[in-house]
Design an enzyme around this catalytic site. Sequence first.
Site, PDB file in Angstrom:
ATOM      1  CD  GLU A  87       5.844 -17.412 -16.860  1.00 55.02           C
ATOM      2  OE1 GLU A  87       4.932 -17.851 -17.580  1.00 55.02           O
ATOM      3  OE2 GLU A  87       5.892 -16.223 -16.484  1.00 55.02           O
TER       4      GLU A  87
ATOM      5  CG  HIS B  37       8.729 -37.834 -29.832  1.00 53.45           C
ATOM      6  ND1 HIS B  37       8.839 -39.139 -30.283  1.00 53.45           N
ATOM      7  CD2 HIS B  37       9.057 -37.862 -28.517  1.00 53.45           C
ATOM      8  CE1 HIS B  37       9.182 -39.914 -29.271  1.00 53.45           C
ATOM      9  NE2 HIS B  37       9.326 -39.169 -28.184  1.00 53.45           N
TER      10      HIS B  37
ATOM     11  CD  GLU C  55       4.461 -11.863 -21.508  1.00 56.31           C
ATOM     12  OE1 GLU C  55       3.269 -11.601 -21.668  1.00 56.31           O
ATOM     13  OE2 GLU C  55       4.911 -12.326 -20.449  1.00 56.31           O
TER      14      GLU C  55
ATOM     15  CE  LYS D  18       6.485 -13.364 -18.371  1.00 56.72           C
ATOM     16  NZ  LYS D  18       5.465 -13.905 -17.615  1.00 56.72           N
TER      17      LYS D  18
ATOM     18  CB  CYS E  63      -0.851   0.045   1.259  1.00 55.61           C
ATOM     19  SG  CYS E  63      -1.817  -1.448   1.512  1.00 55.61           S
TER      20      CYS E  63
ATOM     21  CD1 TRP F 129      -2.006  -5.572  -3.043  1.00 57.77           C
ATOM     22  CD2 TRP F 129      -2.838  -4.390  -4.733  1.00 57.77           C
ATOM     23  NE1 TRP F 129      -2.138  -6.412  -4.111  1.00 57.77           N
ATOM     24  CE2 TRP F 129      -2.649  -5.715  -5.157  1.00 57.77           C
ATOM     25  CE3 TRP F 129      -3.370  -3.468  -5.637  1.00 57.77           C
ATOM     26  CZ2 TRP F 129      -2.969  -6.140  -6.448  1.00 57.77           C
ATOM     27  CZ3 TRP F 129      -3.684  -3.889  -6.912  1.00 57.77           C
ATOM     28  CH2 TRP F 129      -3.478  -5.206  -7.308  1.00 57.77           C
TER      29      TRP F 129
ATOM     30  CE  LYS G 136       0.078  -7.294 -14.515  1.00 60.27           C
ATOM     31  NZ  LYS G 136       1.154  -8.259 -14.781  1.00 60.27           N
TER      32      LYS G 136
ATOM     33  CG  ASN H 199       3.027  -0.922   2.805  1.00 65.47           C
ATOM     34  OD1 ASN H 199       2.416  -1.891   2.370  1.00 65.47           O
ATOM     35  ND2 ASN H 199       4.246  -0.620   2.418  1.00 65.47           N
ATOM     36  N   GLY H 200       1.756  -3.190   5.027  1.00 64.61           N
ATOM     37  CA  GLY H 200       2.415  -4.408   5.507  1.00 64.61           C
ATOM     38  C   GLY H 200       1.380  -5.430   5.938  1.00 64.61           C
TER      39      GLY H 200
ATOM     40  NE  ARG I  54       4.187   1.790  -1.618  1.00 67.75           N
ATOM     41  CZ  ARG I  54       5.267   1.036  -1.442  1.00 67.75           C
ATOM     42  NH1 ARG I  54       6.287   1.162  -2.245  1.00 67.75           N
ATOM     43  NH2 ARG I  54       5.324   0.173  -0.455  1.00 67.75           N
TER      44      ARG I  54
HETATM   45  C1  F6R Z   1       2.073 -13.109 -19.122  1.00 65.31           C
HETATM   46  C2  F6R Z   1       0.832 -12.604 -18.596  1.00 65.31           C
HETATM   47  C3  F6R Z   1      -0.439 -13.199 -19.053  1.00 65.31           C
HETATM   48  C4  F6R Z   1      -1.352 -13.473 -17.859  1.00 65.31           C
HETATM   49  C5  F6R Z   1      -2.726 -13.984 -18.335  1.00 65.31           C
HETATM   50  C6  F6R Z   1      -3.598 -14.338 -17.154  1.00 65.31           C
HETATM   51  O1  F6R Z   1       3.186 -12.456 -18.613  1.00 65.31           O
HETATM   52  O2  F6R Z   1       0.849 -11.728 -17.768  1.00 65.31           O
HETATM   53  O3  F6R Z   1      -0.214 -14.359 -19.775  1.00 65.31           O
HETATM   54  O4  F6R Z   1      -0.731 -14.429 -17.058  1.00 65.31           O
HETATM   55  O5  F6R Z   1      -3.354 -12.996 -19.092  1.00 65.31           O
HETATM   56  O6  F6R Z   1      -3.832 -13.253 -16.329  1.00 65.31           O
HETATM   57  P1  F6R Z   1      -4.392 -13.428 -14.880  1.00 65.31           P
HETATM   58  O7  F6R Z   1      -3.381 -14.153 -14.074  1.00 65.31           O
HETATM   59  O8  F6R Z   1      -4.645 -12.039 -14.393  1.00 65.31           O
HETATM   60  O9  F6R Z   1      -5.657 -14.219 -14.977  1.00 65.31           O
END
Ligand code: F6R
Length: 609
Positions: free
Chosen positions: A479, A502, A486, A483, A2, A75, A604, A101-102, A28
């Site tokens: 993963e 294969h 994307e 990363k 927060c 948050w 996001k 915050n914490g 935050r």
């Molecule tokens: C990758 C990424 C996306 C999310 C996906 C699911 O870095 O951020 O692949 O993981 O859109 O999002 P959430 O977890 O918010 O359901």
Amino acid sequence: MCGIFGCILKKGRAAPLIREALKRLEYRGYDSAGIATIHGGKLYVKKDAGKIDEIHRRLDLDDMPGRIGIGHTRWATHGAPSQENAHPHGDCKWEVAVVHNGIIENFDELKKELMERGHEFKSKTDTEVIPHLIEEGLKNGLNLEEAVIEAVRRLEGSFAIAVISTKEPDKIVCARKESPLVVGIGEDGMYCASDVPAFLPITRRMVVLDDWEVAVLTEDSYKVVNALTEEEVIKEERHVDWSPELAMKGGYDHFMLKEIMEQPEALKNTLRISDFYYDLLAASLIKAERRFLVACGTSYHACVAASYIFSKVAKMHVEPVIASEFVQRYGEVVDERTAVLAVSQSGETADTLVAVRYAKRKGADILGITNVMGSSLCRISSVYVGQSSGPEIGVAATKTYTGQLLALTKIAIKVARRKGLIDEKGEKELLEELSKAPEEVRKVIEKTKERIKELAVKYHNRKSFCFLGRGVHVATAMEGRLKLLEISYIPSIAYPAGESKHGFIAVVEPGYPVVFIIPPPDDETFDDVLSNIIEMKSRGADIIAVVPESALEKVKDFVDDPIVVPDVPKLVEPIAFIVPLQLFAYYVSVAKGYDPDKPRNLAKSVTVK
Ligand code: F6R
């Protein structure tokens, strides 16, 4: 995570300044906010759920009297975002107001104890115990500074707090342990804040508080004491020359890098979540006959890793499913004996919500892991864990992935205990192993960061990459590949290493970069991974690999570019070994001249199907 802010001015009104400072701290946390001021011996409080601008439109936050005040942007970790859970929180008579915050780990027992002594609580937050503890100190004749010191000594967990009281209306007392807190020294007053951006337009002179330090601010002075020794501490003043943008990123070039670096802290916060929720989730999973882990993107990869961990630790079958495929693939087998554990950082991903809503209609028990308290996933779940990783601003998920892995592993341990596979001692040992995650991640970052920067420069112009791993590191490979893909737009693939022969192997030609995640030599997959490396190497691939120290000797002849990491406890491996790949993706993106925080075409939170 927060944001807190406090100010005591020589003249003028504090509230508008606090509101503007909170706005600069909104990165935050932004699910609720509030301000408290003191004027004429009276405490004024305005707070509500929502973002600061929305709350300001509704409540006119500037219209609060007084030269002294504190504010908070939240948050949520304990208690959903709502008016009563928004900070500041007060004591029984609203003579003390606190922003925090914490996470207070022992709030449950403190709350019970305070309630037995007649204190009345208005919220579901962990924070509210603090003003009540201070109230008791004041009642027992302590001054505000002493009462805060006595209160914080009783707190377990992490905190940065700012406190005001009508009993001493000319001071702010603030304190910290493990959550950040800085004091700003201005011409027109004194300030305290979670982070530098809050007071950058006002002053660039500041003092950074350390753990257990308590600062007492008046309009023209500050004093710092250590809460444990009660001795005064002479602090070194600093001058910050960061731009507001840079300050928000904690001095890092991008949020993504900041978020990678703050993983040790974020993991500590996930570890602090009460066992109570993990136990409930474990009980629900055991009760069910069929169990699905449903998610998208990075969260899906956490589910893939979890399917290995549940199988090994808890001897339990859980099926990871990409949310958008769930209804088509398993819709007909979902019923009231089914548990669906949805994993979603945002808790708002449309594909995930469609899957869980469908399952709920068919009578399934819906469980959740999310980073956003009060999200749709929280509302739809019968039990959920809020992973408390703090807001993630970079579009690419990093700290929330490792937080998800930690939460899922903890659930697997709880399942094992409930099923009688391990006794109390066994559970304690596994939890202790897992609790090493923050420190191991810190070591991995420290050991690999500079090396990865060099590798990124070397490899950033390659046209494609392949990521290979076995066992739980199939998820690490998936993963790592996501990363890179994307944020650097390099088409890449990930495979279970055994499957690579294969089909994928046809693609390999001299100089093709293949990234392996190598387990330690005592791992049951080690020999097979080594064979796969040799297969690729013999076709001329450039082998990059995450290699634990103990494996280096055995693999060094076949790996062109090892990224050497410390050996870590088994349960921590998936959490620690993804970190170099997050850094690799980040530095490749930077080397290519892209903005890793804002990858094209991505959002996001994906709220469309
Ligand atoms: C990758 C990424 C996306 C999310 C996906 C699911 O870095 O951020 O692949 O993981 O859109 O999002 P959430 O977890 O918010 O359901």
